[in-house]
Design a protein around this motif. Structure first.
Motif, PDB file in Angstrom:
ATOM      1  N   ARG A   1     -24.919   8.305   7.496  1.00  0.00           N
ATOM      2  CA  ARG A   1     -23.696   8.359   6.692  1.00  0.00           C
ATOM      3  C   ARG A   1     -22.767   7.203   7.045  1.00  0.00           C
TER       4      ARG A   1
ATOM      5  N   GLY B   1     -21.406   4.392   4.654  1.00  0.00           N
ATOM      6  CA  GLY B   1     -19.970   4.136   4.510  1.00  0.00           C
ATOM      7  C   GLY B   1     -19.675   2.646   4.641  1.00  0.00           C
TER       8      GLY B   1
ATOM      9  N   THR C   1     -20.860   0.818   1.626  1.00  0.00           N
ATOM     10  CA  THR C   1     -19.935   1.024   0.514  1.00  0.00           C
ATOM     11  C   THR C   1     -18.720   0.118   0.664  1.00  0.00           C
TER      12      THR C   1
ATOM     13  N   ILE D   1     -12.412   5.762   1.651  1.00  0.00           N
ATOM     14  CA  ILE D   1     -13.822   5.869   2.034  1.00  0.00           C
ATOM     15  C   ILE D   1     -13.955   6.537   3.392  1.00  0.00           C
TER      16      ILE D   1
ATOM     17  N   ASN E   1     -13.459  10.301   3.070  1.00  0.00           N
ATOM     18  CA  ASN E   1     -14.639  10.938   2.483  1.00  0.00           C
ATOM     19  C   ASN E   1     -15.791  10.981   3.472  1.00  0.00           C
ATOM     20  N   LEU E   2     -15.891   9.925   4.261  1.00  0.00           N
ATOM     21  CA  LEU E   2     -16.922   9.864   5.287  1.00  0.00           C
ATOM     22  C   LEU E   2     -16.698  10.978   6.305  1.00  0.00           C
TER      23      LEU E   2
ATOM     24  N   ASP F   1     -17.867  14.203   4.959  1.00  0.00           N
ATOM     25  CA  ASP F   1     -19.329  14.234   5.032  1.00  0.00           C
ATOM     26  C   ASP F   1     -19.806  14.624   6.420  1.00  0.00           C
TER      27      ASP F   1
ATOM     28  N   SER G   1     -16.057   5.543  -5.149  1.00  0.00           N
ATOM     29  CA  SER G   1     -15.623   5.425  -3.759  1.00  0.00           C
ATOM     30  C   SER G   1     -14.274   4.709  -3.656  1.00  0.00           C
TER      31      SER G   1
END
Lengths: 318, 277, 560
Positions: free
Chosen positions: A11, A15, A18, A297, A300-301, A304, B119
């Protein structure tokens, strides 16, 4: 354990990837601008000298990939370049404002998270009661309101009519903590109202989903008390979805902050971004977007990773 | 038609209210030139005049009639939001259905692109793109439609993914049917209810985002009448305890609430949940 | 009321008495009665089997014995007396005290009914601890003892595992142990073996029977399978549409049923196809050889599998979950191109993927699915569903198509008026008939039937099998049956292929396969199918015990 670590590393890697892609978009998006960037931004009346100076400033004479690498390396070292509007170092401009934004978001989160989770869980437990229906109508209404509407209503009452809080949140770094909190009261309240509704709805849905599981029926048929079913059987499995809801809404807060900052003239990153967009101050826009995107990000990471760590199936592999 | 009225009769109060709100808004938007006493950008009085016989809701910062501007605002803001949503839906659902039906690398590629779009926070991404393309109406529509086609893609893909794995789709494949036959005859009709509900929800988001952008001065530009920018133009009045600038904001809120109420009812109706007693 | 069962053991006083029980369920925002005044009497130590097809209300009645109604249901009338206490009027606290401690429940899906966040032994101990019956250490040591009695592997440590770390058959036994934790007076078994393979089912049935017997616990055993309930119960109650059809001792019910419905249920597995002549010399219609296939590149689900089907013949591929039988069907249809091996149809080698096969090749091989609900597009009318292959493959349109549609509906014994209906307006059996008509519309030579009867109630399934046989007799199609149900195999096939873990372990003509000597796995599989004989389970277990004592090696079940 190995499997979990592997998943988390995966993950994190995703990340980072991304972030890298996002940085490419933010940087290269500008390149898509039709025609010459300098003329487009400065307008047709610009003299050739100013255009040339502008090109030098943006290093437009260098090839694209070199500029990108330089820009990215700069960001990694905390050098965000210079503003086109006033020539100041962007990192100076951004530093205080970013911490102001985070401060506002944290105040709003501290108020909203506990309230939203508790009220959302209660709505799920007393599903279809009068309370639950009221919650439904309230939250539906609340998520339908534009942030500036909520903000101006609060100003109208709390600042103009009753004079409790200031309508402008002009803070400076020399202010004490409580003074700071007092000044951000109305923006924080605005954000809280907006975000609470989302969070309550999502929490309610997650818990209702969970309470329909066969193992909750089993616990019922084992004669376990209602409170123990909630605490012992539902909660451990509800952690992951609730954490997810919270983190997603924190991410939402970071974005919701933009409009609210403008209404209350709060010196945060959002206001800077809006100003820079209207001035077409591209390096500042790029830097601010990068910071917002990175925060988003990252959050959100976190969601996760937390949902991996709280999943019993992954915690105790076969 | 009879069935529709029957259905409507059984609807809860909130849903009826929502439908009424939507109908009124459409009515006002369509008939704006007929029911408005003045022109959209016509300066007809002094600045910030209070409500009177002549100006029902007063005048704005330039002396234009607020009532007229509100009517035209309905037309412009709702119209643009609707076009944007429709565009986002068209792009998103066509791509989503293709991704789920074709699978393989098409699905992978589209899904990764959408991951990246999602994202970055939508408002931030919209601001970035608007810096680049400029704040024209086609620019705003294009940028927001593309950004919102991403969540529509996700939903359309997820919903149709559940349909694509069903045996009747496999039957059609094994029969030798072509891609379009499968998408249009087998998959799409069975993916509709969630997509319709999503259209309502997405319209609300788009509508709120466009209003927010206009409020920030980065959406629909003057002198076009638009509810978001009308709030911005007249915001200073609030500090004098005037509620006039809140009117367009309230209009935005009321319409969004109306749509949300209807969507909520629709979702409840189609989800098959029957526990509400 | 008969209280002596065949074994002659005396049962005690009345423990549970439900009188005039009425239960309503909610649909379309209205309440409909689904159980219409049922009387149930159960004595201490007695096992009552509740049997019926879907919609009989058996599970609803069983669970009502705990004074509980599922969300969307409510007990609307009658009395439920448990050991002298009236449960319909008792408050929640009183019922809570009974549940788990004096009345326990064993659910159909153990995997879903264990909380994934806690260890098995903690979930076991929770009931006695919460009801204040035992201390934690006492509960745990009893748990280990009970796990051992139920023949769970490593009884001392298995309890410290989480539910997802244990196989399905073991979980079901652990749940039985959990139900026994407080030594309840009554256990409700709600279809506890329905989700298991036959060879696994044996172990679970044996375990349940053992504990119920040893602790002299009364039980209500709910199932749709008469053969299973015959093993477990002293008394059987047959239910249909929320009413009692008949009631009596297990032996009496099996040997001399009074009602026609019960007789139908009993005879359901007795259909046998007349034996066909040997045609193995002719050119086969389909010849699949040396097929190796899998998803991805690593694990192969099929290894060197070969199957041959002749014209007008029915070949059954039988195996338990994970045997690869459904994968074989996917390989033949071309949905899953094999890594190696060939598909030769009527002497011609076909491309591996269906995408490369011609329209005519696709037409000649049709498929019927397990779940008619999802095999029919809910948004299309029957006319469109059956009509599409007619126009697509054969180019029949207009009134000719309508005429052909009518003929096809006649073949599957449905009126022409069904053409205007949507699938949602049909029953499960009718939907499966529509699927058959759709396959026939293409005028194929071979139809693959993938578990076509397993989602249907037994009587309906029987009708479908008979229909398929009649169609074969008139249309001369061949069938490839994919199934886990040996009764289906015996009823309809000419040849049988037995699969285990992706390989063919035995194949041949049906008569030969069902006659000993068998391959050891075939033997295990065949002997595990419950028979309509109340002593079957006991005899089987005794026989296996004896063979182990003689030092013979028995095939292992996949799930142990």
């Amino acid at each position: 354990m190995f499997q979990i670590i592997k998943m988390i590393v995966q993950r994190l890697g995703l990340g980072l990837l991304t972030l890298f892609v996002v940085s490419l978009i933010i940087f290269l998006g500008v390149e898509l601008l039709p025609g010459d960037l300098a003329e487009a931004i400065l307008g047709q009346s610009a003299t050739p000298e100013t255009v040339a100076a502008f090109r030098r400033e943006l290093k437009l004479d260098l090839p694209m990939h070199e500029r990108y690498i330089e820009w990215l390396l700069g960001i990694l070292q905390g050098d965000l370049g210079k503003s086109l509007a006033n020539g100041r170092e962007i990192s100076e401009l951004v530093g205080v404002r970013f911490s102001n934004t985070i401060f506002l978001a944290i105040v709003a989160a501290v108020i909203s998270v506990p309230i939203a989770v508790i009220l959302g869980v209660l709505a799920a437990l007393y599903r279809n009661s009068l309370y639950d229906r009221m919650v439904n109508v309230f939250t539906l209404t609340s998520i339908s309101f534009p942030e500036f509407f909520v903000a101006y209503i609060l100003i109208l009452f709390f600042a103009v009519e009753w004079n409790i809080f200031p309508s402008l949140s002009n803070v400076n770094p020399n202010m004490g903590f409580f003074e700071h909190v007092y000044r951000v009261a109305l923006p924080a309240l605005t954000l809280t109202l907006v975000v609470i509704a989302h969070m309550m709805r999502m929490t309610r849905a997650a818990i209702i989903n969970l309470l329909a599981s066969p193992y909750i029926e089993m616990a019922n048929l084992k004669g376990i008390s209602r409170s123990r079913i909630i605490v012992h059987h539902a909660l451990p499995n509800a952690l992951a979805p609730i954490i997810n809801v919270i983190v997603l809404n924190l991410a939402y807060l970071i974005v919701g902050v933009v409009v609210v900052e403008v209404v209350f003239v709060y010196p945060g990153l959002g206001q800077l971004l809006v100003d820079s967009v209207s001035k077409r101050d591209i390096p500042v826009v790029q830097a601010s977007c990068m910071i917002f995107a990175a925060t988003y990000i990252l959050l959100n990471l976190t969601a996760d990773v937390l949902s991996i760590v709280t999943n019993p199936r992954l915690l105790h592999p076969k | 038609m009879v069935e529709f009225w029957k259905l409507l009769k059984s609807a809860p109060f909130t849903a009826k209210l929502g439908l009424l709100i939507i109908v009124i808004n459409i009515f006002v938007g369509v008939l704006a030139p007929v029911i408005s006493p003045y022109g959209e950008t016509e300066i007809v009085g002094a600045e910030y005049e209070p409500p009177s016989e002549q100006f029902w809701l007063g005048t704005d910062n330039l002396g234009r009639d607020m009532f007229t501007r509100m009517n035209y605002g309905a037309r412009n803001t709702i119209g643009i939001a609707f076009i944007t949503t429709a565009l986002a839906f068209f792009i998103g659902s066509v791509m989503g259905l293709m991704a789920s039906t074709l699978g393989g690398w098409v699905d992978q590629l589209l899904s990764r692109i959408v991951d990246v779009i999602l994202s970055i926070p939508t408002l931030i991404f919209a601001l970035l793109l608007l810096t680049i393309v400029g704040t024209t109406i086609p620019g705003v529509i294009g940028v927001i439609a593309i950004l919102y086609s991403a969540p529509v893609f996700r939903l359309a893909r997820a919903v149709s993914m559940n349909v694509v794995v069903l045996d009747f789709v496999e039957v059609a494949r094994l029969r030798g049917e072509g891609l379009w036959w499968i998408i249009i005859r087998e998959v799409l009709p069975n993916s509709m209810p969630p997509l319709v509900a999503e259209f309502g929800l997405r319209f609300c988001f788009v509508f709120l985002l466009i209003s927010a952008l206009s409020f920030l001065g980065l959406g629909i530009q003057p002198p076009t009448a638009d509810w978001g920018s009308m709030v911005r133009d007249n915001a200073t009045l609030i500090t004098y305890g005037e509620f006039t600038p809140l009117l367009p904001a309230a209009a935005i809120a009321v319409l969004t609430v109306g749509v949300n109420f209807v969507v909520d009812w629709f979702l409840y109706k189609t989800s098959g949940l029957r526990d509400d007693h | 009321m008969i209280t002596n069962n065949g074994n002659g053991s005396e049962k005690g006083d009345v423990l549970l008495e439900m009188r005039g029980l009425r239960i309503e369920g909610q649909s379309d925002e209205q309440w409909h009665e689904i159980v219409h005044g049922v009387d149930v009497t159960l004595r201490r130590g007695e096992v009552l089997g509740l049997i019926g097809e879907s919609g009989a209300g058996k599970s609803t009645i069983g669970i009502a014995a705990m004074g509980y109604a599922r969300p969307g249901c409510r007990i609307s009338g009658g009395t439920i007396k448990f050991d002298g206490m009236e449960l319909t009027t008792a408050d929640e606290g009183v019922k809570r005290k009974l549940r788990g401690s004096r009345i326990a429940y064993v659910a159909q899906s153990a995997a879903a009914s264990f909380n994934p966040a806690h260890r098995l032994i903690d979930q076991y101990s929770e009931t006695p601890i919460q009801h204040g019956i035992m201390s934690k250490s006492q509960a745990e040591s009893e748990a280990k003892e009970l796990f051992g009695r139920l023949k769970l592997p490593d009884p001392d440590t298995i309890g410290y595992r989480y539910p997802h770390q244990v196989s399905g058959g073991q979980l079901q036994r652990a749940m039985t142990a959990m139900a026994m934790s407080c030594k309840p007076d009554l256990i409700i078994f709600d279809e506890p073996t329905t989700a298991l393979d036959v060879t696994t089912q044996i172990e679970v049935l044996a375990a349940m029977k053992k504990v119920v017997h040893e602790f002299n616990t009364a039980a209500i055993y709910i199932t749709h399978d008469l053969a299973v309930v015959a093993q477990m119960s002293d008394r059987i109650m047959v239910l249909r549409y929320g009413d009692v059809v008949e009631e009596g001792s297990a032996r009496q019910m099996i040997s001399e049923p009074q009602q026609e419905y019960t007789r139908d249920l009993l005879e359901v597995r007795s259909y046998r196809k007349p034996e066909a002549e040997d045609t193995s010399g002719d050119r086969p219609l389909l010849e699949v050889s040396d097929v190796t296939a899998g998803y991805g590149n690593k694990v192969m689900i099929l290894k060197d599998v070969g199957v041959t089907i002749h014209r007008q013949r029915t070949v059954s591929v039988v195996g338990e979950s994970g045997s690869g039988k459904s994968t074989l069907a996917r390989v033949i249809t071309g949905l899953l191109p094999p890594v190696k091996g060939s598909t030769i149809y009527d002497g011609e080698e076909w491309p591996r993927s269906f995408k490369e096969r011609s329209r005519d090749q696709l037409r000649r091989l049709q498929m019927i699915y397990q779940m008619p609900d999802v095999a029919l597009n809910p948004k299309q009318k029957i006319r469109e569903i059956i009509g599409r292959p007619l126009s697509f493959y054969l180019g029949i349109t207009g009134s000719a198509r309508e005429q052909r549609l009518k003929e096809l509906l006649e073949m599957i014994e449905l009126p022409h008026s069904f053409a205007d209906r949507l699938p949602s307006e049909l029953s499960g059996g009718q939907k499966q008939r529509i699927c058959i008509a759709r396959a026939l519309a293409a005028e194929p030579e071979l139809i693959i039937c993938d578990e076509v009867t397993s989602a249907l109630d037994q009587l309906v399934a029987e009708e479908i099998l008979k229909l398929l046989q009649r169609l074969q007799d008139t249309l001369h199609v061949s069938y490839l049956f994919i199934t886990h149900d040996l009764a289906t195999v015996r009823a309809i096939s000419d040849e049988v292929v037995v699969m285990l873990q992706g390989r063919v372990v035995e194949q041949g003509r049906t008569r030969e396969i069902f006659k000993p000597p068998h391959h050891e796995y075939t033997d295990l599989l065949l002997s595990s199918v419950p028979e309509m004989d109340p002593d079957w389970l006991d005899n089987l277990l005794a026989e296996r015990q004896a063979r182990i004592a003689r030092g013979e090696k028995l095939a292992q079940t996949a799930d142990n």
